[in-house]
Scaffold this motif. Sequence first.
Motif: not given
Length: 172
Positions: A96-97, A99-100, A104, A107, A148, A152, A155
């Motif tokens: 999950r992390i 993919s985040i 980014s 984004y 963001d 980041d 994350t």
Amino acid sequence: MPFETAIQTYFTGMRNEGLYGLLPIGLVLLSFATLLLLRGPRDTFTLWSGSGLGIVGLIGVVAGVGFAIHAGNHLPETLSSYAAHPSLMLQSEAERINSILRGSYGYYAFYGTLMVAAFILLFTARRDWSIGLALPLMAFAAMAFCMDIFIDNRTIAYQEAIAAAQPALPDR
């Protein structure tokens, strides 16, 4: 640092970004938009900038509250999942992390495109509506880009904690 602390730090950071970052910025933008639309001159610039700032402010309020609610709901779930099946939880959280963090860059490209579009509207069209639209676009791009960056950083620290915790766990 125990991994449970890393989980709490990650989700507390998410809640704080929502409650102390996005929510106040959104409320300020909504307040400014309300004052601009109710007390400002009745022209095209005021209509476009006030409406745009109101929409951006509403996005900030909704996202801020959403971050806080999501973090509050997800924290106990993640802690209990880690207590029950640490290896599986670490593997799913790592995916999950990752993919985040991969998302980014998209984004950032989107926010940069919005900023370029705002500058084009600001300096080429030179109409009241284009200037009124450019300012909320800049506000949104700047607000989202700043948030963001915090996301980041939080994350990446969480990703490092996951990597450090994975080899230390026996398989269950």
